[in-house]
Design an enzyme around this catalytic site. Structure first.
Site, PDB file in Angstrom:
ATOM      1  CG  HIS A 685      -0.096   0.110   2.528  1.00  0.00           C
ATOM      2  ND1 HIS A 685       0.539  -0.979   3.079  1.00  0.00           N
ATOM      3  CD2 HIS A 685       0.161   1.155   3.358  1.00  0.00           C
ATOM      4  CE1 HIS A 685       1.154  -0.622   4.186  1.00  0.00           C
ATOM      5  NE2 HIS A 685       0.944   0.678   4.381  1.00  0.00           N
ATOM      6  CG  ASP A 687       2.030   4.889   4.605  1.00  0.00           C
ATOM      7  OD1 ASP A 687       1.288   3.883   4.609  1.00  0.00           O
ATOM      8  OD2 ASP A 687       3.178   4.903   5.100  1.00  0.00           O
ATOM      9  CG  HIS A 737       5.312   0.708   2.733  1.00  0.00           C
ATOM     10  ND1 HIS A 737       4.810   1.889   2.222  1.00  0.00           N
ATOM     11  CD2 HIS A 737       4.798   0.618   4.002  1.00  0.00           C
ATOM     12  CE1 HIS A 737       4.055   2.487   3.124  1.00  0.00           C
ATOM     13  NE2 HIS A 737       4.016   1.735   4.218  1.00  0.00           N
ATOM     14  NE  ARG A 747       7.379  -4.935  13.377  1.00  0.00           N
ATOM     15  CZ  ARG A 747       7.345  -4.547  12.108  1.00  0.00           C
ATOM     16  NH1 ARG A 747       6.582  -5.216  11.242  1.00  0.00           N
ATOM     17  NH2 ARG A 747       8.048  -3.510  11.695  1.00  0.00           N
TER      18      ARG A 747
END
Length: 756
Positions: A685, A687, A737, A747
């Site tokens: 995608h 941002d 990314h 995480r």
């Protein structure tokens, strides 16, 4: 013609008569040798004020004889009512011995509240210029009997009324005055001298006058607005602006003792612009020369919710002082802080010589708690010093206790102030009602433009007191309780106005009966070193899980020290950042503590979004590329986070994307949680940002396996994120990314889409 002869004859007779009178009259010398001046003063005890008086006298090489030392004071409460007759009695006894020394000049002055600003030669020269046998100090206010006002001779210019705090005259004449004393020790000395002066025949016979224009004596009562400091190369003078005079003797009579203390910080050689502090190393105590360090009781007071308390305790632990010489007394008035104290006690109870904690269950007032701490030292003969410190003091100087002890003052505090503000732990002056007033030098002292050791009227938060002082001068009072004053103000007023006895039948503070003149203990503040700072507690909200995170506005320095990575500044000084992929920059920003507390805060909130497309938190209610997250706005941290971006991300942006000036604005600020069972990865995608930051909040291999980020255009992956480090990369067009799968554990990352 006959008339002219008559006038000539009369003129000759007058000249002849005048020459005969001049030949028979005692000749006034042109100069009086300074060894013909003797200073007499009365002091029954060696107070701080007396030592200051003697210090200024020695500086100018005056010959001083002290009368009454060691005698009980029977002269009444001279600070608040009539009295002081004991001084006249002592002077009378001494003058009987000196009366036949016709060329001896006597200077009789007070000592507890008086300093010299000039030397013997100057005072003798001005005495000669006065052309009288006896000169009294003059005052603009009449005391003690206002009904005598009309009996005073009128003066065209100058002060009209007599003040007995300063007298200079030839010994025989002084003796003729005091030999008339036949009253009691507690009768009023000033009234005695006044009645003699107001008798026209005695005033003429004894050739008396007043120092109307303050050439010799400067009384400060009613005249504070007339005087200012005149700085010279070697010493400082007090100048009377009304009469353009430089008085030699400065007397803090009445309620001007605090102002005299201010003047005494400079006059005559205590501090000037040329040489700085002149007395800072007087009586210096070199700890390195002692066989062993003194014992210190440290009193810690936590009276309100206080940010960064664990850090406060760590700074206390880091003090460079033998821990076996430190005893710790902690008063905690806040249930919220019991967990912090318990943790510190468990880890360090055997580090100190002793460790005593009094908690909120004791329900002690501030005054009671502070009295308890002081009493622990007072009652322990081995307690050499009492070091009181409030929890809002961040001591950054590990040598603080040593430095204060070495200054060797009865009471001394280090300067601490709020970062970039003038709010500090001392007042340089007091208003008429006893509260804060700004002294002329306050700002320069706080900003350390004037460096020294300063006599001040009020201090709080942190100070050191000699144990011997607690067992002697400060032994008989409930020092932190007085009228309706807060504890710090009560302590300082009690110390300033301290006397030696209280009427046993009257426990109220108003009933102190003065059996001797006030012998207040001087309080000092040193700004010779950078000791630390005060933190703000006023708006500390303890409704969050990790409340210090919200202190970025109120206490920015402490926030930065706790939450920003220790290597952050090296980004700018040593280019400490990496570029693992084209236009993807990697740099340290958060400390381990920041990462842990942000994660804890989010898990405490607990409402993770679940990674669904439908999202009512955003405009339109639909998220194209959803993550399992919590927004900063949800925990009330949005303003603080945007400020963090402005302060710590924007400077990096300017460095790595040269020429781009960010607005440091972001709508989407959130923490993402990746777990194999909920959401393990994020599909490719772009941002919705000009650039994005992505901060790793925990450790790979320790807290999770897998994870990382892949940039498709460059076929470049970063698979080993470092805790506290941030990626910064363009958000649109070039940097498609994806989030690589987390295969085990959990995480956490903090993300912001900046300049959308």
């Amino acid at each position: 013609m006959e008339y002219l002869r008559f006038c000539l004859l009369v003129s000759c007779w007058m000249k002849l008569g005048s020459s005969i009178l001049s030949a028979n009259a005692p000749q006034t010398p042109a100069v009086i040798p300074k060894d013909k001046l003797l200073v007499l003063t009365v002091a029954t005890e060696e107070t701080d004020g007396f030592h200051r008086f003697m210090q200024t006298a020695h500086y100018f090489n005056y010959t001083v004889k002290v009368l009454g030392m060691g005698e009980p004071w029977k002269g009444g409460d001279v600070g608040r009512s009539i009295g002081g007759g004991q001084k006249v009695r002592l002077l009378k006894s001494t003058m009987e011995i000196l009366a036949d020394q016709e060329d001896l000049v006597i200077l009789f002055v007070d000592s507890y509240d008086l300093i010299f600003a000039g030397g013997p030669e100057e005072i003798l020269r001005k005495f000669l210029q006065a052309n009288h046998k006896v000169v009294f100090a003059a005052d603009g206010l009449i005391w003690p009997d206002k009904r005598l006002t009309d009996k005073y001779p009128s003066v065209r210019s100058g002060k009209r009324f007599l003040n007995s705090g300063g007298i200079i005259g030839y010994a025989p004449y002084i003796n003729r005055i005091v030999s008339q004393w036949n009253l009691h020790d507690n009768d009023d000395d000033q009234l005695f001298y006044t009645k003699i002066y107001l008798d026209p025949s005695q005033r003429e016979t004894l050739n008396m006058s007043l120092d109307h224009k303050c050439q010799i004596f400067q009384n400060l009562n009613g005249a504070v607005d007339e005087v200012l400091l005149k700085f010279g190369t070697d010493r400082v003078r007090v100048r009377n602006t009304m009469y353009d005079s430089l008085p030699v003797v400065v007397h803090g009579n009445g309620n001007t003792k605090i102002y005299l203390n201010y003047l005494g910080n400079y006059v005559p050689n205590a501090w000037n612009y040329e040489h700085g502090c002149g007395h800072c190393d007087d009586d210096f105590l070199d700890l390195s020369q002692l066989q062993e360090y003194p014992n210190v009781l440290v009193g810690v007071f936590i009276e309100q919710p206080t940010p960064f308390l664990p850090e406060f305790f760590q700074r206390l632990l880091a003090l460079d002082y033998p821990k076996d010489k430190l005893k710790l007394f902690v008063h905690n008035n806040e249930v919220y802080h019991e967990k912090h104290i318990q943790r510190f006690w468990e880890e360090n109870r055997n580090v100190f010589n002793s460790f005593k904690v009094v908690g909120p269950e004791e329900n002690l007032s501030q005054g009671e708690a502070r009295n308890m701490g002081m009493d622990l030292c007072r009652k322990d003969a081995s307690c050499d010093y009492y070091f009181s410190i409030d929890s809002d003091v961040m001591l950054t100087n590990r040598q603080t206790v040593k430095l204060l002890i070495e200054q060797n003052r009865k009471i001394i505090g280090p300067l601490v102030a709020r970062h970039s503000k003038l709010w500090s732990n001392f007042w340089g002056a007091l208003s008429l009602d006893g509260y804060y007033a700004r002294s002329e030098d306050y700002v320069d002292i706080v900003q350390r433009k004037r460096v020294g050791v300063w006599n001040i009227p009020f201090m709080a938060h942190v100070y050191l007191i000699k144990g011997s002082v607690l067992r002697n001068e400060l032994k008989e009072r409930n020092y932190f309780v007085l009228e309706k004053l807060d504890p710090d103000m009560a302590l300082c007023r009690n110390a300033r106005e301290m006397t030696s006895h209280r009427e046993k039948d009257s426990p109220s503070p108003e009933s102190f009966h003065m059996l001797r003149p006030p012998k207040g203990v001087f309080m000092y503040l040193t700004n010779r070193h950078d000791f630390g700072r005060l933190i703000s507690t006023a708006s500390y909200n303890i409704s969050h899980y990790n409340n210090d995170l919200w202190q970025i506005f109120e206490n920015p320095v402490d926030w930065k020290e706790k939450y920003i990575h220790q290597n952050y500044t090296q980004i700018f000084t040593e280019n400490y950042l990496e570029e693992p992929c084209p236009d993807v920059f990697w740099f340290p920003v958060f400390s381990e503590k920041a990462c842990d507390e942000i994660v804890e805060e989010m898990e405490h909130y607990g409402s993770w979004s679940g990674g669904k497309h439908e999202d009512t938190r955003i405009a339109g209610g639909y998220e194209t590329v959803p993550t399992d997250d919590i927004h900063m706005k949800q925990i009330g941290f949005d303003k603080e986070w945007l400020h963090f971006i402005r302060e710590f991300i924007s400077p990096v942006t300017l460095k790595v994307f040269s020429g781009y000036y960010t607005k440091a604005y972001a709508v989407m600020n959130f923490v993402v949680k990746y777990t194999p069972g909920r959401q393990a990865y994020l599909r490719p995608h772009h941002d919705s940002s000009t650039f994005t930051i992505n901060i790793a909040l925990n450790n790979k291999n320790a807290d999770f396996l897998g994870g990382g980020c892949r940039f498709h255009r460059y076929n470049c992956s970063i698979e080993s994120p470092r805790k506290g480090w941030s990626f910064m990369h363009p958000g649109r067009l070039t940097h498609l990314h994806e989030g690589l799968p987390t295969t085990n554990g959990t995480r956490y990352i903090a993300v912001s889409f900046i300049d959308p």
